[in-house]
Design a protein around this motif. Structure first.
Motif, PDB file in Angstrom:
ATOM      1  N   PHE A 195       7.194  17.979  73.212  1.00  0.00           N
ATOM      2  CA  PHE A 195       6.674  17.713  74.651  1.00  0.00           C
ATOM      3  C   PHE A 195       7.248  16.374  75.481  1.00  0.00           C
ATOM      4  CE2 PHE A 195       3.494  19.653  71.955  1.00  0.00           C
ATOM      5  CZ  PHE A 195       3.879  21.366  72.253  1.00  0.00           C
ATOM      6  N   THR A 196       8.262  15.743  74.760  1.00  0.00           N
ATOM      7  CA  THR A 196       9.018  14.760  75.571  1.00  0.00           C
ATOM      8  C   THR A 196       9.749  15.224  76.494  1.00  0.00           C
ATOM      9  OG1 THR A 196      10.500  14.538  73.786  1.00  0.00           O
ATOM     10  CG2 THR A 196       8.735  13.172  73.623  1.00  0.00           C
ATOM     11  N   LEU A 197       9.967  14.271  77.512  1.00  0.00           N
ATOM     12  CA  LEU A 197      11.082  14.883  78.447  1.00  0.00           C
ATOM     13  C   LEU A 197      12.219  15.125  78.020  1.00  0.00           C
ATOM     14  CD1 LEU A 197      11.299  14.838  81.766  1.00  0.00           C
ATOM     15  CD2 LEU A 197      12.150  12.445  81.540  1.00  0.00           C
ATOM     16  N   GLY A 198      12.673  16.622  78.707  1.00  0.00           N
ATOM     17  CA  GLY A 198      13.960  16.976  78.233  1.00  0.00           C
ATOM     18  C   GLY A 198      13.985  17.908  76.913  1.00  0.00           C
ATOM     19  N   ALA A 199      12.660  17.775  76.056  1.00  0.00           N
ATOM     20  CA  ALA A 199      12.478  18.695  74.968  1.00  0.00           C
ATOM     21  C   ALA A 199      12.690  20.125  75.299  1.00  0.00           C
ATOM     22  CB  ALA A 199      11.407  18.310  74.132  1.00  0.00           C
ATOM     23  N   THR A 200      13.529  20.731  74.512  1.00  0.00           N
ATOM     24  CA  THR A 200      13.576  22.151  74.980  1.00  0.00           C
ATOM     25  C   THR A 200      13.323  23.114  73.496  1.00  0.00           C
ATOM     26  OG1 THR A 200      15.598  21.937  76.316  1.00  0.00           O
ATOM     27  CG2 THR A 200      15.359  23.942  75.335  1.00  0.00           C
ATOM     28  N   ASN A 201      12.345  23.917  73.844  1.00  0.00           N
ATOM     29  CA  ASN A 201      11.624  24.531  72.558  1.00  0.00           C
ATOM     30  C   ASN A 201      10.711  25.735  73.098  1.00  0.00           C
ATOM     31  OD1 ASN A 201       8.737  23.189  72.119  1.00  0.00           O
ATOM     32  ND2 ASN A 201      10.311  21.472  72.555  1.00  0.00           N
ATOM     33  N   ASP A 202      10.118  26.651  72.164  1.00  0.00           N
ATOM     34  CA  ASP A 202       9.357  27.463  72.542  1.00  0.00           C
ATOM     35  C   ASP A 202       7.769  26.939  72.740  1.00  0.00           C
ATOM     36  OD1 ASP A 202      11.139  29.464  72.351  1.00  0.00           O
ATOM     37  OD2 ASP A 202      10.711  30.191  70.381  1.00  0.00           O
ATOM     38  N   HIS A 203       7.583  25.910  71.814  1.00  0.00           N
ATOM     39  CA  HIS A 203       6.257  25.293  72.283  1.00  0.00           C
ATOM     40  C   HIS A 203       6.148  24.772  73.437  1.00  0.00           C
ATOM     41  CE1 HIS A 203       6.066  25.273  67.756  1.00  0.00           C
ATOM     42  NE2 HIS A 203       7.192  24.760  67.727  1.00  0.00           N
ATOM     43  N   ALA A 204       7.339  24.307  74.189  1.00  0.00           N
ATOM     44  CA  ALA A 204       7.107  23.771  75.518  1.00  0.00           C
ATOM     45  C   ALA A 204       6.810  24.901  76.232  1.00  0.00           C
ATOM     46  CB  ALA A 204       8.646  23.040  75.904  1.00  0.00           C
ATOM     47  N   LEU A 205       7.416  26.044  76.240  1.00  0.00           N
ATOM     48  CA  LEU A 205       7.152  27.273  77.044  1.00  0.00           C
ATOM     49  C   LEU A 205       5.760  27.674  76.894  1.00  0.00           C
ATOM     50  CD1 LEU A 205       7.963  29.717  78.894  1.00  0.00           C
ATOM     51  CD2 LEU A 205       8.696  30.697  76.598  1.00  0.00           C
ATOM     52  N   LEU A 206       4.971  27.626  75.873  1.00  0.00           N
ATOM     53  CA  LEU A 206       3.880  27.985  75.654  1.00  0.00           C
ATOM     54  C   LEU A 206       2.690  26.961  76.435  1.00  0.00           C
ATOM     55  CD1 LEU A 206       2.217  30.100  74.344  1.00  0.00           C
ATOM     56  CD2 LEU A 206       1.917  28.790  72.032  1.00  0.00           C
ATOM     57  N   LEU A 207       3.144  25.732  76.407  1.00  0.00           N
ATOM     58  CA  LEU A 207       2.280  24.622  76.888  1.00  0.00           C
ATOM     59  C   LEU A 207       2.219  25.162  78.410  1.00  0.00           C
ATOM     60  CD1 LEU A 207       0.714  22.032  76.874  1.00  0.00           C
ATOM     61  CD2 LEU A 207       2.724  20.859  77.010  1.00  0.00           C
ATOM     62  N   GLY A 217      -1.809  20.236  88.361  1.00  0.00           N
ATOM     63  CA  GLY A 217      -0.735  19.600  89.006  1.00  0.00           C
ATOM     64  C   GLY A 217      -0.102  20.510  89.957  1.00  0.00           C
ATOM     65  N   PRO A 218       1.215  20.021  90.393  1.00  0.00           N
ATOM     66  CA  PRO A 218       2.075  20.673  91.397  1.00  0.00           C
ATOM     67  C   PRO A 218       2.486  22.038  90.932  1.00  0.00           C
ATOM     68  CG  PRO A 218       2.759  18.463  91.311  1.00  0.00           C
ATOM     69  CD  PRO A 218       1.885  18.732  89.986  1.00  0.00           C
ATOM     70  N   ALA A 219       2.311  23.017  91.640  1.00  0.00           N
ATOM     71  CA  ALA A 219       2.994  24.331  91.293  1.00  0.00           C
ATOM     72  C   ALA A 219       4.314  24.512  90.975  1.00  0.00           C
ATOM     73  CB  ALA A 219       2.620  25.382  92.302  1.00  0.00           C
ATOM     74  N   TYR A 220       4.631  25.378  90.091  1.00  0.00           N
ATOM     75  CA  TYR A 220       6.103  25.582  89.800  1.00  0.00           C
ATOM     76  C   TYR A 220       6.776  26.284  90.755  1.00  0.00           C
ATOM     77  CZ  TYR A 220       5.207  24.390  84.608  1.00  0.00           C
ATOM     78  OH  TYR A 220       4.890  23.853  83.644  1.00  0.00           O
ATOM     79  N   LYS A 221       8.046  26.019  90.905  1.00  0.00           N
ATOM     80  CA  LYS A 221       8.754  26.797  92.240  1.00  0.00           C
ATOM     81  C   LYS A 221       9.313  28.039  91.539  1.00  0.00           C
ATOM     82  CE  LYS A 221       9.590  22.896  95.200  1.00  0.00           C
ATOM     83  NZ  LYS A 221      10.807  22.152  95.782  1.00  0.00           N
ATOM     84  N   LEU A 231       8.123  17.435  86.249  1.00  0.00           N
ATOM     85  CA  LEU A 231       7.168  18.264  86.700  1.00  0.00           C
ATOM     86  C   LEU A 231       5.976  18.676  85.686  1.00  0.00           C
ATOM     87  CD1 LEU A 231       5.629  19.957  89.035  1.00  0.00           C
ATOM     88  CD2 LEU A 231       7.354  21.620  88.342  1.00  0.00           C
ATOM     89  N   ASP A 232       6.584  18.884  84.304  1.00  0.00           N
ATOM     90  CA  ASP A 232       5.578  19.178  83.303  1.00  0.00           C
ATOM     91  C   ASP A 232       4.741  18.241  83.010  1.00  0.00           C
ATOM     92  OD1 ASP A 232       6.529  22.197  83.228  1.00  0.00           O
ATOM     93  OD2 ASP A 232       8.368  21.237  82.322  1.00  0.00           O
ATOM     94  N   LEU A 233       5.363  16.855  82.922  1.00  0.00           N
ATOM     95  CA  LEU A 233       4.582  15.479  82.678  1.00  0.00           C
ATOM     96  C   LEU A 233       3.469  15.535  83.858  1.00  0.00           C
ATOM     97  CD1 LEU A 233       7.285  13.581  81.070  1.00  0.00           C
ATOM     98  CD2 LEU A 233       5.826  15.214  80.153  1.00  0.00           C
ATOM     99  N   GLN A 234       3.878  15.540  85.037  1.00  0.00           N
ATOM    100  CA  GLN A 234       3.039  15.577  85.938  1.00  0.00           C
ATOM    101  C   GLN A 234       1.789  16.630  85.804  1.00  0.00           C
ATOM    102  OE1 GLN A 234       4.146  15.279  90.189  1.00  0.00           O
ATOM    103  NE2 GLN A 234       6.096  15.359  89.384  1.00  0.00           N
ATOM    104  N   ASP A 251      -1.015   9.671  80.313  1.00  0.00           N
ATOM    105  CA  ASP A 251       0.235   9.149  80.441  1.00  0.00           C
ATOM    106  C   ASP A 251       1.290  10.423  80.220  1.00  0.00           C
ATOM    107  OD1 ASP A 251      -0.430  10.416  77.977  1.00  0.00           O
ATOM    108  OD2 ASP A 251      -0.286   8.558  76.718  1.00  0.00           O
ATOM    109  N   GLY A 252       0.596  11.826  80.583  1.00  0.00           N
ATOM    110  CA  GLY A 252       1.743  12.881  80.704  1.00  0.00           C
ATOM    111  C   GLY A 252       2.355  13.144  79.141  1.00  0.00           C
ATOM    112  N   LEU A 253       1.563  12.627  77.983  1.00  0.00           N
ATOM    113  CA  LEU A 253       2.054  12.775  76.738  1.00  0.00           C
ATOM    114  C   LEU A 253       1.152  13.630  76.098  1.00  0.00           C
ATOM    115  CD1 LEU A 253       3.415   9.198  75.984  1.00  0.00           C
ATOM    116  CD2 LEU A 253       4.808  11.019  76.918  1.00  0.00           C
ATOM    117  N   THR A 254       1.710  14.719  75.422  1.00  0.00           N
ATOM    118  CA  THR A 254       0.765  15.923  74.969  1.00  0.00           C
ATOM    119  C   THR A 254       0.529  15.562  73.553  1.00  0.00           C
ATOM    120  OG1 THR A 254       1.662  17.557  76.358  1.00  0.00           O
ATOM    121  CG2 THR A 254       0.586  18.227  74.524  1.00  0.00           C
ATOM    122  N   GLY A 255      -0.776  15.293  72.956  1.00  0.00           N
ATOM    123  CA  GLY A 255      -1.218  15.170  71.867  1.00  0.00           C
ATOM    124  C   GLY A 255      -2.151  16.543  71.365  1.00  0.00           C
TER     125      GLY A 255
END
Length: 272
Positions: A195-207, A217-221, A231-234, A251-255
């Protein structure tokens, strides 16, 4: 990623979507077909039962096994062409109701009944003047004239879901019944590195899907993706700020705890 079979991940995800009205109402047009599911799909303000089905597969990284179509007739034709059509229910299948008039996802069955959950539908027993308005569960007699058949996709992991088809081409042995039971915890936390900035994986999609459903937070376009962006960190920070006593610092970091809270709010287990 969860070690559960693909079909189980799908049905758990479908059952986690809160049952409620998702559309807006206008005295001119009635329910307006504008939903978070249409926005995610990329085509909003239209009938969205098949859109909801595609979104559910897409949310867990399985969009490649179902055609991206808002048409029940369209996925029915595709399924027949691919040899993935059945007169029997199986878990995770898309049912064709009312001669392509509606679809929902099969979440269970027994010898007499098919249990489904879907979008652009109405709460059982209610009336809405012929328009769907939300996500709801239903029980339909298997032999009802309303049931045309089922699109039963092949899952990437090769595992056949519980099926009533005695000759299911995916290799499963037919069972008399299967009913979903609740999963009360989020999928296992995979690790902060996903879940760090730029990480690409299926877990990120689920989160990101949970964050969108929770309205953080802000809406996805465009919508959730497999890549973590600023935007995801926001959006993570917005969640953390809301529950700062439990999740701080924001801090925007997912634990592990942020992961759990995002899932709980998205599934309605925790009030925002």
């Amino acid at each position: 990623m969860s070690t559960a079979p693909d079909w189980r991940r799908l049905v758990d995800h479908v059952m986690a979507v809160p049952e409620r009205i998702y559309e807006g109402w206008s005295s001119v047009v009635g329910w307006d077909n504008h939903t978070v599911f249409g926005k995610q799909y990329g085509w909003d303000g239209v009938a969205w039962c098949a859109i909801f089905g595609w979104d559910m597969y897409s949310d867990i990284g399985l969009s490649s096994i179902v055609p991206k179509t808002a048409s029940v007739a369209g996925f029915t034709a595709w399924a027949k062409q691919k040899g993935q059509w059945s007169e029997y229910p199986s878990v995770g299948a898309l049912v064709n109701f009312s001669s392509s008039g509606h679809t929902e996802i099969v979440v269970g069955f027994d010898k007499d009944t098919v249990y489904t959950k879907g979008g652009n539908s109405i709460k059982a027993g209610s009336e809405d003047l012929g328009q769907g308005n939300g996500v709801w569960s239903h029980a339909t007699p298997r032999r009802s004239a309303r049931v045309v058949g089922y699109f039963a996709p092949r899952y990437p992991d090769g595992q056949c879901p519980p099926t009533a088809d005695p000759a299911d081409p995916r290799g499963g042995k037919a069972v008399a019944s299967w009913r979903w039971s609740s999963q009360l915890t989020a999928p296992a936390f995979p690790g902060r590195q996903f879940f760090t900035l730029g990480a690409t994986n299926d877990h990120a999609l689920l989160l990101q899907t949970w964050l969108q459903r929770g309205g953080w937070g802000p809406a996805y376009k465009v919508g959730p993706s497999r890549t973590m962006t600023a935007l995801d960190l926001q959006k993570v920070r917005a969640l953390q700020q809301h529950y700062v006593a439990d999740l701080g610092p924001a801090d925007g970091l997912t634990g592990p705890t942020t992961w759990q809270y995002a899932w709980q709010v998205a599934t309605g287990l925790r009030k925002k």
